[in-house]
Design a protein around this motif. Structure first.
Motif, PDB file in Angstrom:
ATOM      1  N   ILE A  46       0.863  -1.182   0.000  1.00  6.78           N
ATOM      2  CA  ILE A  46       0.000   0.000   0.000  1.00  6.78           C
ATOM      3  C   ILE A  46       0.898   1.231   0.000  1.00  6.78           C
ATOM      4  CG2 ILE A  46      -1.752   1.287   1.290  1.00  6.78           C
ATOM      5  CD1 ILE A  46      -2.538  -1.436   2.570  1.00  6.78           C
ATOM      6  N   THR A  47       0.618   2.180  -0.895  1.00  2.74           N
ATOM      7  CA  THR A  47       1.372   3.432  -0.886  1.00  2.74           C
ATOM      8  C   THR A  47       0.428   4.589  -0.606  1.00  2.74           C
ATOM      9  OG1 THR A  47       1.113   3.746  -3.282  1.00  2.74           O
ATOM     10  CG2 THR A  47       3.091   2.596  -2.540  1.00  2.74           C
ATOM     11  N   ASP A  48       0.931   5.570   0.146  1.00  2.00           N
ATOM     12  CA  ASP A  48       0.185   6.797   0.416  1.00  2.00           C
ATOM     13  C   ASP A  48       1.192   7.931   0.294  1.00  2.00           C
ATOM     14  OD1 ASP A  48      -1.491   8.805   1.220  1.00  2.00           O
ATOM     15  OD2 ASP A  48      -2.172   7.814   3.044  1.00  2.00           O
ATOM     16  N   LEU A  49       1.338   8.446  -0.927  1.00  2.00           N
ATOM     17  CA  LEU A  49       2.371   9.429  -1.223  1.00  2.00           C
ATOM     18  C   LEU A  49       1.746  10.695  -1.777  1.00  2.00           C
ATOM     19  CD1 LEU A  49       4.863   6.939  -2.875  1.00  2.00           C
ATOM     20  CD2 LEU A  49       4.958   7.861  -0.552  1.00  2.00           C
ATOM     21  N   ARG A  50       2.332  11.824  -1.413  1.00  2.21           N
ATOM     22  CA  ARG A  50       1.791  13.117  -1.817  1.00  2.21           C
ATOM     23  C   ARG A  50       2.009  13.399  -3.294  1.00  2.21           C
ATOM     24  NH1 ARG A  50       3.811  18.840   0.800  1.00  2.21           N
ATOM     25  NH2 ARG A  50       3.003  20.181  -0.817  1.00  2.21           N
ATOM     26  N   GLU A  51       3.104  12.889  -3.843  1.00  2.00           N
ATOM     27  CA  GLU A  51       3.437  13.166  -5.232  1.00  2.00           C
ATOM     28  C   GLU A  51       3.672  11.853  -5.972  1.00  2.00           C
ATOM     29  OE1 GLU A  51       6.824  15.674  -5.026  1.00  2.00           O
ATOM     30  OE2 GLU A  51       5.739  17.336  -4.113  1.00  2.00           O
ATOM     31  N   SER A  70      -2.954   1.968  -4.056  1.00  2.00           N
ATOM     32  CA  SER A  70      -2.480   3.336  -3.819  1.00  2.00           C
ATOM     33  C   SER A  70      -3.611   4.177  -3.234  1.00  2.00           C
ATOM     34  CB  SER A  70      -1.975   3.964  -5.133  1.00  2.00           C
ATOM     35  OG  SER A  70      -2.986   3.940  -6.126  1.00  2.00           O
ATOM     36  N   ILE A  71      -3.252   5.040  -2.281  1.00  2.00           N
ATOM     37  CA  ILE A  71      -4.209   5.925  -1.623  1.00  2.00           C
ATOM     38  C   ILE A  71      -3.885   7.360  -2.041  1.00  2.00           C
ATOM     39  CG2 ILE A  71      -5.120   6.724   0.595  1.00  2.00           C
ATOM     40  CD1 ILE A  71      -4.190   4.056   1.782  1.00  2.00           C
ATOM     41  N   ASP A  84      -2.710  -1.430  -8.969  1.00  2.00           N
ATOM     42  CA  ASP A  84      -3.797  -2.375  -9.249  1.00  2.00           C
ATOM     43  C   ASP A  84      -5.128  -1.845  -8.737  1.00  2.00           C
ATOM     44  OD1 ASP A  84      -2.162  -4.600 -10.345  1.00  2.00           O
ATOM     45  OD2 ASP A  84      -1.297  -4.570  -8.334  1.00  2.00           O
ATOM     46  N   VAL A  85      -5.103  -1.180  -7.570  1.00  2.00           N
ATOM     47  CA  VAL A  85      -6.292  -0.601  -6.953  1.00  2.00           C
ATOM     48  C   VAL A  85      -5.958   0.823  -6.530  1.00  2.00           C
ATOM     49  CG1 VAL A  85      -7.944  -0.755  -5.043  1.00  2.00           C
ATOM     50  CG2 VAL A  85      -7.089  -2.853  -6.108  1.00  2.00           C
ATOM     51  N   ALA A  86      -6.808   1.775  -6.869  1.00  2.00           N
ATOM     52  CA  ALA A  86      -6.623   3.166  -6.448  1.00  2.00           C
ATOM     53  C   ALA A  86      -7.796   3.564  -5.558  1.00  2.00           C
ATOM     54  CB  ALA A  86      -6.539   4.095  -7.652  1.00  2.00           C
ATOM     55  N   ILE A  87      -7.479   4.128  -4.398  1.00  2.00           N
ATOM     56  CA  ILE A  87      -8.495   4.603  -3.461  1.00  2.00           C
ATOM     57  C   ILE A  87      -8.302   6.102  -3.289  1.00  2.00           C
ATOM     58  CG2 ILE A  87      -9.425   4.461  -1.117  1.00  2.00           C
ATOM     59  CD1 ILE A  87      -8.281   1.596  -1.015  1.00  2.00           C
ATOM     60  N   ASP A  88      -9.344   6.879  -3.568  1.00  2.00           N
ATOM     61  CA  ASP A  88      -9.280   8.332  -3.406  1.00  2.00           C
ATOM     62  C   ASP A  88     -10.482   8.766  -2.594  1.00  2.00           C
ATOM     63  OD1 ASP A  88      -9.391  11.159  -3.731  1.00  2.00           O
ATOM     64  OD2 ASP A  88      -8.177  10.985  -5.541  1.00  2.00           O
ATOM     65  N   GLY A  89     -10.252   9.162  -1.349  1.00  2.00           N
ATOM     66  CA  GLY A  89     -11.337   9.505  -0.443  1.00  2.00           C
ATOM     67  C   GLY A  89     -11.757  10.953  -0.482  1.00  2.00           C
ATOM     68  N   SER A  90     -11.395  11.687  -1.518  1.00  2.00           N
ATOM     69  CA  SER A  90     -11.692  13.109  -1.579  1.00  2.00           C
ATOM     70  C   SER A  90     -13.186  13.376  -1.730  1.00  2.00           C
ATOM     71  CB  SER A  90     -10.970  13.744  -2.763  1.00  2.00           C
ATOM     72  OG  SER A  90      -9.587  13.494  -2.678  1.00  2.00           O
ATOM     73  N   ALA A 148      -8.807  -1.269 -10.420  1.00  2.00           N
ATOM     74  CA  ALA A 148     -10.066  -0.973  -9.736  1.00  2.00           C
ATOM     75  C   ALA A 148      -9.939   0.399  -9.087  1.00  2.00           C
ATOM     76  CB  ALA A 148     -10.356  -2.033  -8.679  1.00  2.00           C
ATOM     77  N   LEU A 149     -10.949   1.243  -9.248  1.00  2.00           N
ATOM     78  CA  LEU A 149     -10.926   2.604  -8.702  1.00  2.00           C
ATOM     79  C   LEU A 149     -12.077   2.780  -7.724  1.00  2.00           C
ATOM     80  CD1 LEU A 149      -9.980   5.582  -8.673  1.00  2.00           C
ATOM     81  CD2 LEU A 149     -11.468   5.969 -10.658  1.00  2.00           C
ATOM     82  N   TYR A 150     -11.754   3.271  -6.533  1.00  2.00           N
ATOM     83  CA  TYR A 150     -12.755   3.551  -5.504  1.00  2.00           C
ATOM     84  C   TYR A 150     -12.585   5.011  -5.112  1.00  2.00           C
ATOM     85  CZ  TYR A 150     -12.856  -1.504  -5.371  1.00  2.00           C
ATOM     86  OH  TYR A 150     -12.959  -2.827  -5.728  1.00  2.00           O
ATOM     87  N   ALA A 151     -13.511   5.848  -5.546  1.00  2.00           N
ATOM     88  CA  ALA A 151     -13.396   7.285  -5.316  1.00  2.00           C
ATOM     89  C   ALA A 151     -14.601   7.806  -4.552  1.00  2.00           C
ATOM     90  CB  ALA A 151     -13.258   8.027  -6.642  1.00  2.00           C
ATOM     91  N   GLY A 152     -14.358   8.761  -3.667  1.00  2.00           N
ATOM     92  CA  GLY A 152     -15.440   9.401  -2.929  1.00  2.00           C
ATOM     93  C   GLY A 152     -15.210   9.346  -1.433  1.00  2.00           C
TER      94      GLY A 152
END
Length: 197
Positions: free
Chosen positions: A86-91, A108-109, A120-126, A140-144
């Motif tokens: 799992i990566t959580d990087l600003r840039e 990736s977060i 493989d999977v992108a999570i964006d909680g914005s 797979a993209l999970y946004a929201g």
């Protein structure tokens, strides 16, 4: 926390790796989010951290992390990574190629669509999306906001005339001071945070 458990060289027991960065410039919000995530994941699997900077390493080794989490060397210097990273990087970062070279699955977060990478999977909680994600057939993209990783709800106290002002960590915290000066005429008491110090 027993720091002797945090510097083992073997990755054989680690099933989930978390790659994150933190420091005075990039802030500490992402590593705090990863600590909350790690505390939840350790109920199901062994978790190890791979900090990208010395600031981040120092924060992780001094934080009250779950004692089963280990802090390892840089992922660029590691002979093997766990099967799930799992990566959580600003840039945007070249770490994606390293993860693929180790044949690991990559989650990736992100925030606001920033720091997108070929995971493989992108999570964006914005709450809002500034930059749309490019369509990728194998991702797979999970946004929201329903995917936001947060702490447990805080019990609300009786309202007072004190206001907390924070714009997160890093170089943005100076805006909190400017806002307090502009709002001084309201007669409120301000508490200003900087870098979670």
């Amino acid at each position: 926390m027993d720091k002797s458990h945090k510097s083992r060289d073997s990755n054989s027991e680690i099933r989930i790796g978390i790659i994150v960065d933190a420091g005075p410039t990039v802030g500490y919000g992402r590593v705090l989010r990863c600590l909350r995530l790690a505390n939840a994941l350790t109920r199901h699997a062994a978790v190890g951290f791979y900090p990208l900077s010395e600031h981040c390493r120092e924060f992780l080794t001094s934080a009250e992390t779950n004692s089963t989490c280990e802090v390892h060397g840089s992922p660029f210097e590691t002979e093997s990574l766990p099967p799930l990273v799992i990566t959580d990087l600003r840039e945007a970062h070249g770490i994606t190629a390293t993860i693929r070279r180790h044949l690991a699955r990559h989650i990736s977060i992100h925030d606001l669509g920033l720091a997108q990478c070929g995971s493989d999977v992108a999570i964006d909680g914005s709450i809002t999306r500034l930059f749309p994600y490019a369509a990728v057939k194998d991702r797979a993209l999970y946004a929201g906001p329903q995917y936001m990783i947060t702490r447990e709800p805080v019990t609300r106290a009786t309202p007072t005339d004190t206001v907390l002002i924070t714009f997160g960590g890093g170089s943005r915290w100076c805006y909190a001071q400017r806002l307090a000066v502009e709002m001084d005429w309201l007669g409120l008491k301000f508490v200003i945070t900087g870098w979670f110090a």
